[in-house]
Motif scaffolding. Structure first.
Motif, PDB file in Angstrom:
ATOM      1  N   UNK A 172      17.253  26.481  31.634  1.00 30.79           N
ATOM      2  CA  UNK A 172      18.442  27.305  31.348  1.00 30.79           C
ATOM      3  C   UNK A 172      19.774  26.929  31.791  1.00 30.79           C
ATOM      4  N   UNK A 173      20.748  27.353  30.755  1.00 27.90           N
ATOM      5  CA  UNK A 173      22.247  26.956  31.184  1.00 27.90           C
ATOM      6  C   UNK A 173      22.935  28.169  31.633  1.00 27.90           C
ATOM      7  N   UNK A 174      23.630  27.747  32.630  1.00 31.25           N
ATOM      8  CA  UNK A 174      24.707  28.867  33.261  1.00 31.25           C
ATOM      9  C   UNK A 174      26.140  28.558  32.886  1.00 31.25           C
ATOM     10  N   UNK A 175      26.508  29.820  32.173  1.00 32.55           N
ATOM     11  CA  UNK A 175      27.702  29.619  31.705  1.00 32.55           C
ATOM     12  C   UNK A 175      28.980  29.944  33.050  1.00 32.55           C
ATOM     13  N   UNK A 176      29.924  29.381  32.817  1.00 33.13           N
ATOM     14  CA  UNK A 176      31.009  29.455  33.773  1.00 33.13           C
ATOM     15  C   UNK A 176      31.326  31.101  34.341  1.00 33.13           C
ATOM     16  N   UNK A 177      30.755  31.882  33.715  1.00 31.70           N
ATOM     17  CA  UNK A 177      30.773  33.396  34.078  1.00 31.70           C
ATOM     18  C   UNK A 177      29.811  33.829  34.662  1.00 31.70           C
ATOM     19  N   UNK A 178      28.808  32.945  34.872  1.00 29.85           N
ATOM     20  CA  UNK A 178      27.512  33.349  35.460  1.00 29.85           C
ATOM     21  C   UNK A 178      26.267  33.812  34.968  1.00 29.85           C
ATOM     22  N   UNK A 179      26.408  34.102  33.476  1.00 32.00           N
ATOM     23  CA  UNK A 179      25.527  34.346  32.483  1.00 32.00           C
ATOM     24  C   UNK A 179      24.519  33.243  32.381  1.00 32.00           C
ATOM     25  N   UNK A 180      23.224  33.685  32.396  1.00 24.15           N
ATOM     26  CA  UNK A 180      21.983  32.500  32.123  1.00 24.15           C
ATOM     27  C   UNK A 180      21.571  32.700  30.855  1.00 24.15           C
ATOM     28  N   UNK A 181      21.129  31.569  30.165  1.00 24.89           N
ATOM     29  CA  UNK A 181      20.551  31.446  28.830  1.00 24.89           C
ATOM     30  C   UNK A 181      19.331  30.442  28.806  1.00 24.89           C
ATOM     31  N   UNK A 182      18.352  31.008  28.324  1.00 25.38           N
ATOM     32  CA  UNK A 182      17.286  29.741  28.006  1.00 25.38           C
ATOM     33  C   UNK A 182      17.550  29.134  26.933  1.00 25.38           C
ATOM     34  N   UNK A 183      17.212  27.759  26.828  1.00 28.29           N
ATOM     35  CA  UNK A 183      17.348  26.923  25.805  1.00 28.29           C
ATOM     36  C   UNK A 183      16.178  26.071  25.626  1.00 28.29           C
ATOM     37  N   UNK A 184      15.975  25.201  24.601  1.00 31.38           N
ATOM     38  CA  UNK A 184      14.789  24.585  24.235  1.00 31.38           C
ATOM     39  C   UNK A 184      14.935  23.126  24.549  1.00 31.38           C
ATOM     40  N   UNK A 185      15.854  22.619  25.301  1.00 27.30           N
ATOM     41  CA  UNK A 185      15.725  21.401  25.722  1.00 27.30           C
ATOM     42  C   UNK A 185      15.055  21.080  27.058  1.00 27.30           C
ATOM     43  N   UNK A 186      14.725  19.927  27.549  1.00 27.27           N
ATOM     44  CA  UNK A 186      14.499  19.570  28.720  1.00 27.27           C
ATOM     45  C   UNK A 186      15.619  18.823  29.467  1.00 27.27           C
ATOM     46  N   UNK A 187      15.393  18.901  30.747  1.00 28.73           N
ATOM     47  CA  UNK A 187      16.471  18.125  31.419  1.00 28.73           C
ATOM     48  C   UNK A 187      16.559  16.722  31.174  1.00 28.73           C
ATOM     49  N   UNK A 188      15.614  16.146  30.706  1.00 27.08           N
ATOM     50  CA  UNK A 188      15.387  14.658  30.493  1.00 27.08           C
ATOM     51  C   UNK A 188      16.250  14.512  29.106  1.00 27.08           C
ATOM     52  N   UNK A 189      16.026  15.447  28.165  1.00 28.62           N
ATOM     53  CA  UNK A 189      16.749  15.455  26.950  1.00 28.62           C
ATOM     54  C   UNK A 189      18.300  15.607  27.198  1.00 28.62           C
ATOM     55  N   UNK A 190      18.380  16.756  27.991  1.00 23.57           N
ATOM     56  CA  UNK A 190      20.025  16.749  28.017  1.00 23.57           C
ATOM     57  C   UNK A 190      20.855  15.896  28.797  1.00 23.57           C
ATOM     58  N   UNK A 191      20.043  14.937  29.657  1.00 25.20           N
ATOM     59  CA  UNK A 191      20.629  13.815  30.272  1.00 25.20           C
ATOM     60  C   UNK A 191      21.250  12.748  29.051  1.00 25.20           C
ATOM     61  N   UNK A 192      20.632  12.731  27.836  1.00 25.91           N
ATOM     62  CA  UNK A 192      20.684  12.108  26.740  1.00 25.91           C
ATOM     63  C   UNK A 192      22.021  12.629  26.165  1.00 25.91           C
ATOM     64  N   UNK A 193      22.221  13.774  25.979  1.00 30.02           N
ATOM     65  CA  UNK A 193      22.894  14.692  25.134  1.00 30.02           C
ATOM     66  C   UNK A 193      24.346  14.955  25.816  1.00 30.02           C
TER      67      UNK A 193
END
Length: 252
Positions: A172-193
């Protein structure tokens, strides 16, 4: 009539390509404009293949050639990309043309000429393309936005607006306004992006942006306790082993 499919997430880039194609001597029909891998899967499941595909590599939700991992490609593809020129040349295959952004009229002319003379082959070895390109990234580029679901809508969230990412049953990503959204990336993938100057993998469960860290407290056994904003529902710790590296990241 050449039936062309354009897969490009930037409206300005699409409009530029559309304008250039209208100047070509060939009769060209743009059958669809798609902006994400998800839209691509839906379109290919219900439509016939076009004659030619113009394909941006980095879309809002994933790398575009992921579209073809589970389907046979029998039409030519022209990559329109901001990827580093020398890396592209090193991995170029005879069956695929590459046009570096910003797209120029002369490059489109060359690609269409290759198409008409069959110099772009129709038996594209897509698995070889995936293996060659999967490790490439645009030079000095980081992911600037995410496409997420909100009810029955798709919305775009700029990476600069994201407080942190976390893993539970999904990522999940958490927007600065507090809203949560599911995404298709793993944390390992996000580290590279993500930009390492602004995001840090603080533990196995979470990647935080610098502006989401509200308070850092010394804790038992050399650990650090982190308070985030927006507040995370569980306690967040940086291990003793990672504490020094985390403090060095903070104190740039």
């Amino acid at each position: 009539m050449i039936k062309v499919l354009i897969i490009e997430d930037e409206k300005s880039a699409f409009e530029n390509l559309k304008r250039i194609l209208a100047l070509m001597p060939q009769e060209i029909e743009i059958v669809a404009w798609l902006q994400s891998v998800e839209q691509g899967h839906e379109w290919f499941n219900s439509n016939e293949m076009p004659d030619l595909i113009f394909l941006d590599i980095q879309l809002s939700d994933d790398l575009s050639f992921k579209l073809f991992e589970d389907r046979q490609i029998d039409v030519p593809i022209v990559f329109t990309t901001a990827y580093d020129e020398f890396a592209i040349q090193a991995f170029e295959l005879n069956s695929i043309a590459y046009i570096l952004k910003p797209i120029e009229k002369e490059k489109i002319e060359q690609a269409l000429n290759k198409f008409e003379t069959q110099e772009i082959k129709r038996d594209i070895p897509m698995q070889a393309v995936l293996e060659k390109l999967s490790g490439l990234r645009p030079k000095d580029a980081v992911k600037e936005r995410f496409l997420v679901h909100k009810g029955d809508e798709l919305i775009v969230i700029r990476t600069a607006e994201i407080a942190y990412f976390y893993r539970s049953d999904a990522t999940y990503l958490v927007h600065e306004n507090g809203e949560h959204y599911a995404i298709k990336y793993s944390l390992e993938q996000l580290e590279k992006l993500l930009d390492a100057n602004h995001f840090y993998r603080i533990n196995r469960q979470m990647i935080s942006s610098i502006h989401a860290i509200a308070k850092i407290s010394l804790w038992f056994n050399g650990k650090l306790k982190i308070e985030l904003t927006p507040k995370f529902e569980e306690e967040v710790f940086v291990s003793r082993e990672k504490a020094q590296a985390f403090k060095a990241w903070i104190d740039v």
